[in-house]
Scaffold this motif. Structure first.
Motif, PDB file in Angstrom:
ATOM      1  N   LEU A  86       0.825  -1.217   0.087  1.00 50.78           N
ATOM      2  CA  LEU A  86      -0.009  -0.162  -0.036  1.00 50.78           C
ATOM      3  C   LEU A  86       0.834   1.234   0.117  1.00 50.78           C
ATOM      4  O   LEU A  86       0.498   2.375  -0.618  1.00 50.78           O
ATOM      5  N   LEU A  87       1.937   1.205   0.775  1.00 50.43           N
ATOM      6  CA  LEU A  87       2.824   2.239   0.781  1.00 50.43           C
ATOM      7  C   LEU A  87       3.542   2.877  -0.537  1.00 50.43           C
ATOM      8  O   LEU A  87       3.529   3.695  -1.044  1.00 50.43           O
ATOM      9  N   GLN A  88       3.867   1.497  -1.211  1.00 48.31           N
ATOM     10  CA  GLN A  88       4.618   1.865  -2.593  1.00 48.31           C
ATOM     11  C   GLN A  88       3.557   2.245  -3.369  1.00 48.31           C
ATOM     12  O   GLN A  88       3.771   3.138  -4.336  1.00 48.31           O
ATOM     13  N   ALA A  89       2.438   1.678  -3.397  1.00 45.15           N
ATOM     14  CA  ALA A  89       1.195   2.111  -4.150  1.00 45.15           C
ATOM     15  C   ALA A  89       0.871   3.874  -4.230  1.00 45.15           C
ATOM     16  O   ALA A  89       0.926   4.175  -5.080  1.00 45.15           O
ATOM     17  N   TYR A  90       1.382   3.909  -2.593  1.00 46.08           N
ATOM     18  CA  TYR A  90       0.845   5.646  -2.396  1.00 46.08           C
ATOM     19  C   TYR A  90       1.926   6.340  -3.135  1.00 46.08           C
ATOM     20  O   TYR A  90       1.710   7.594  -3.373  1.00 46.08           O
ATOM     21  N   ASP A  91       3.245   5.897  -3.081  1.00 51.55           N
ATOM     22  CA  ASP A  91       4.422   6.558  -3.725  1.00 51.55           C
ATOM     23  C   ASP A  91       4.028   6.920  -5.134  1.00 51.55           C
ATOM     24  O   ASP A  91       4.110   7.997  -5.567  1.00 51.55           O
ATOM     25  N   TYR A  92       3.612   5.882  -5.755  1.00 52.64           N
ATOM     26  CA  TYR A  92       3.274   6.402  -7.112  1.00 52.64           C
ATOM     27  C   TYR A  92       1.899   7.209  -7.311  1.00 52.64           C
ATOM     28  O   TYR A  92       2.219   8.110  -8.067  1.00 52.64           O
ATOM     29  N   LEU A  93       1.077   7.174  -6.576  1.00 52.14           N
ATOM     30  CA  LEU A  93      -0.009   7.977  -6.562  1.00 52.14           C
ATOM     31  C   LEU A  93       0.403   9.379  -6.290  1.00 52.14           C
ATOM     32  O   LEU A  93       0.114  10.463  -7.055  1.00 52.14           O
ATOM     33  N   HIS A  94       1.427   9.467  -5.279  1.00 53.62           N
ATOM     34  CA  HIS A  94       1.887  10.750  -4.871  1.00 53.62           C
ATOM     35  C   HIS A  94       2.706  11.438  -6.132  1.00 53.62           C
ATOM     36  O   HIS A  94       2.697  12.606  -6.392  1.00 53.62           O
ATOM     37  N   LEU A  95       3.707  10.469  -6.669  1.00 51.21           N
ATOM     38  CA  LEU A  95       4.394  10.990  -7.481  1.00 51.21           C
ATOM     39  C   LEU A  95       3.628  11.511  -9.019  1.00 51.21           C
ATOM     40  O   LEU A  95       4.062  12.322  -9.742  1.00 51.21           O
ATOM     41  N   CYS A  96       2.704  10.791  -9.212  1.00 49.04           N
ATOM     42  CA  CYS A  96       1.763  10.993 -10.281  1.00 49.04           C
ATOM     43  C   CYS A  96       1.086  12.551 -10.077  1.00 49.04           C
ATOM     44  O   CYS A  96       0.979  13.128 -11.010  1.00 49.04           O
ATOM     45  N   ARG A  97       0.560  12.661  -8.803  1.00 48.77           N
ATOM     46  CA  ARG A  97      -0.029  13.839  -8.605  1.00 48.77           C
ATOM     47  C   ARG A  97       0.967  15.080  -8.546  1.00 48.77           C
ATOM     48  O   ARG A  97       0.570  16.118  -9.169  1.00 48.77           O
ATOM     49  N   GLU A  98       2.303  14.839  -7.855  1.00 50.27           N
ATOM     50  CA  GLU A  98       2.927  16.017  -7.834  1.00 50.27           C
ATOM     51  C   GLU A  98       3.669  16.062  -8.906  1.00 50.27           C
ATOM     52  O   GLU A  98       4.398  17.406  -9.219  1.00 50.27           O
ATOM     53  N   TYR A  99       4.257  14.963  -9.605  1.00 46.96           N
ATOM     54  CA  TYR A  99       5.063  15.108 -10.596  1.00 46.96           C
ATOM     55  C   TYR A  99       4.974  14.729 -11.879  1.00 46.96           C
ATOM     56  O   TYR A  99       5.634  14.666 -12.897  1.00 46.96           O
ATOM     57  N   GLU A 100       3.727  14.509 -12.051  1.00 46.35           N
ATOM     58  CA  GLU A 100       3.056  13.913 -13.356  1.00 46.35           C
ATOM     59  C   GLU A 100       3.601  12.814 -13.760  1.00 46.35           C
ATOM     60  O   GLU A 100       4.039  12.549 -14.791  1.00 46.35           O
ATOM     61  N   CYS A 101       4.090  11.813 -12.786  1.00 51.01           N
ATOM     62  CA  CYS A 101       4.779  10.692 -12.940  1.00 51.01           C
ATOM     63  C   CYS A 101       3.851   9.731 -13.739  1.00 51.01           C
ATOM     64  O   CYS A 101       2.902   9.327 -13.168  1.00 51.01           O
ATOM     65  N   ARG A 102       4.276   9.053 -14.995  1.00 52.89           N
ATOM     66  CA  ARG A 102       3.460   8.059 -15.720  1.00 52.89           C
ATOM     67  C   ARG A 102       3.860   6.921 -16.087  1.00 52.89           C
ATOM     68  O   ARG A 102       3.209   5.883 -16.290  1.00 52.89           O
ATOM     69  N   LEU A 103       5.099   6.580 -15.208  1.00 52.64           N
ATOM     70  CA  LEU A 103       5.742   5.242 -15.548  1.00 52.64           C
ATOM     71  C   LEU A 103       6.496   4.930 -14.407  1.00 52.64           C
ATOM     72  O   LEU A 103       7.270   5.602 -13.920  1.00 52.64           O
TER      73      LEU A 103
END
Length: 423
Positions: free
Chosen positions: A172-189
């Motif tokens: 869950l934590l690693q999933a949250y990382d992705y969410l966070h990075l997507c939201r804040e840095y527009e991380c797509r991959l």
RNA sequence: GGUGGGUUGCCCGAGUGGCUAAAGGGGACGGGCUGUAAACCCGUUGGCUUGCGCCUACCGUGGUUCGAAUCCACGACCCACCA
């Protein structure tokens, strides 16, 4: 060649969530991330593949984020682990994060145009309010599905080991990382090792549900060797990127010693050499394997990349001395480094003045267990002083035996070294 | 509990009174070859002295004998079959 095709040719692509990734990467810069676990204060060559992967993305103009798991490291990833891990202290993790951050800076450009970004997930995970997390994030995870995850199921079926709630929550934590990075840095991959597939997919699911954004995931293969042994270990143990842990000489030697069958793949993985250059080297392996040009080039490239030009020069020089014969001209520091794993004995300088019998001294130093054994070794031509064969059983040890101020190098056979240090 | 077999050098294993520091194989080590590889070939493989010399060794202890790894006795351990 398209970036994705190049990665595929190099063997970096193990699994991709969507084949469309190949085209998406051509449409313009994409932001991507890869996580690194702070399980030690240095990365070892197991992490080299993801690092090289990131570097390729950066070179192709994409924005890369290196995420150090200062937060998730406190929890511990159960993926691929059969045992519950003992928790590391916060201080330990913080120190490890620092060490890893320094090393990543050698591989990725953090300045100039299109700089890479280094983040630590402790910065957002540590602040996360528990109730919000459970309501906003936890709600989207089905325990039923989580229980089916390979890494979890194995541990549940195995009553010996089990899995704690702590590690169960890791994903869950690693999933949250992705969410966070997507939201804040527009991380797509998100990219990672093949054992990260489950965690990556979990992050993509969460991101789609909460942000409605479709993202990509891709994993790198596990690096294997043709003979089935584990990649990344040498006789001396793990091969680290930190020169304090694995000297540039050892590092260079590690690559030099790779098997013919593995070198083509490793050239693709661990160097930036072009397809043309690599194919030329492969041809050399076929036509004149004894020259081992491919191994040499591999060792050169990787050592330069990790330790720099000067360290590479030192490693090459030391290798030539050790395997080419002449030790003359090496300084004490180099000798100590080259033979850092060889046993050594400190002896009083008076021994030299007395001109004691060499074999007696060697028996005393534990090189031989008896004088008879020492004699036999000399008789069969297996004893060397400073890489020159000793053929007299009654040789004496004098000042002339010293190769540097304090050191005489003893060798038995092809590569068993023992240093005599006179103080 | 009974009967039979066994215990040899790093490991396996031959050796049934002197020619046995102990065959043979494996491993290990060294040399040659070689690519800092594999395979292969040769050599070494108890200690001290190194020329033939001495010492310590075949589970342990004691005995028989000019002489024992080899025979005898007792003990320890292992294996097999029978109860």
């Amino acid at each position: 060649m398209r970036l994705f095709d190049m990665l595929q040719w190099r063997g970096f692509v193990h699994q991709v969530t969507h084949p469309e990734l190949a085209d998406a990467l051509e449409k313009g810069p994409m932001t991507l991330y890869c996580g690194f676990d702070p399980t030690a204060d240095s990365l070892h060559i197991g992490s080299l593949l993801p690092i090289m992967g990131l570097a390729h993305f950066q070179r192709a103009g994409h924005r890369v984020i290196a995420l150090v798991g200062g937060g998730t490291g406190l929890i511990g990833d159960p993926s691929g682990k059969t045992d519950e891990r003992s928790l590391m202290t916060k201080e330990q993790v913080a120190a490890y994060v620092e060490g890893i951050r320094r090393q990543l800076e050698y591989f990725l450009r953090f300045d100039g145009p299109n700089p890479a970004i280094m983040l630590n997930n402790a910065d957002w995970l540590a602040e996360l309010p528990l109730l919000d997390f459970l309501r906003d994030i936890g709600k989207h995870f089905s325990v039923n599905a989580m229980l089916n995850r390979e890494s979890v199921r194995k541990r549940i079926e195995d009553r010996e080991h089990g899995i704690s709630y702590t590690e169960f929550s890791y994903s869950l934590l690693q999933a949250y990382d992705y969410l966070h990075l997507c939201r804040e840095y527009e991380c797509r991959l998100q990219v990672g090792g093949s054992d990260q597939w489950g965690n990556i997919v979990a992050g993509m699911d969460l991101t789609r549900r909460l942000l409605g954004t479709d993202t990509f995931g891709m994993t790198f293969p596990l690096v294997t060797k043709a003979d089935g042994s584990k990649f990344g270990k040498s006789e001396a143990g793990n091969v680290w990127l930190d020169p304090e842990r694995t000297s540039p000489y050892r590092f260079y030697q590690f690559w030099i010693n790779q098997a013919d069958a593995d070198v083509p793949r490793f050239l693709r993985f661990f160097t930036f050499l072009s397809q043309k250059e690599i194919e030329a080297l492969e041809a050399c392996i076929q036509s004149e394997p004894e020259k081992r040009a491919a191994q040499r080039r591999l060792a050169e490239e990787v050592t330069r990349l990790v330790h720099g030009e000067d360290a590479l020069a030192g490693a090459v020089k030391a290798s030539q001395a050790v395997f080419g014969g002449a030790l003359q001209g090496l300084d004490e520091a180099t000798l100590n480094e080259v033979f850092s794993e060889a046993p050594g004995t400190e002896l009083p300088r008076a021994v030299l003045a007395e001109g004691r019998a060499l074999l007696d001294v060697l028996v005393g130093a534990g090189v031989f267990s008896s004088k008879g054994e020492a004699r036999r070794m000399v008789k069969s031509g297996g004893l060397y002083l400073n890489n020159e064969r000793v053929d007299a059983e009654d040789a004496r040890l004098t000042e002339q035996a010293l190769i540097t101020e304090h050191i005489a190098v003893i060798r038995t056979g092809k590569k068993n070294y023992h240093l005599l240090r006179f103080v």
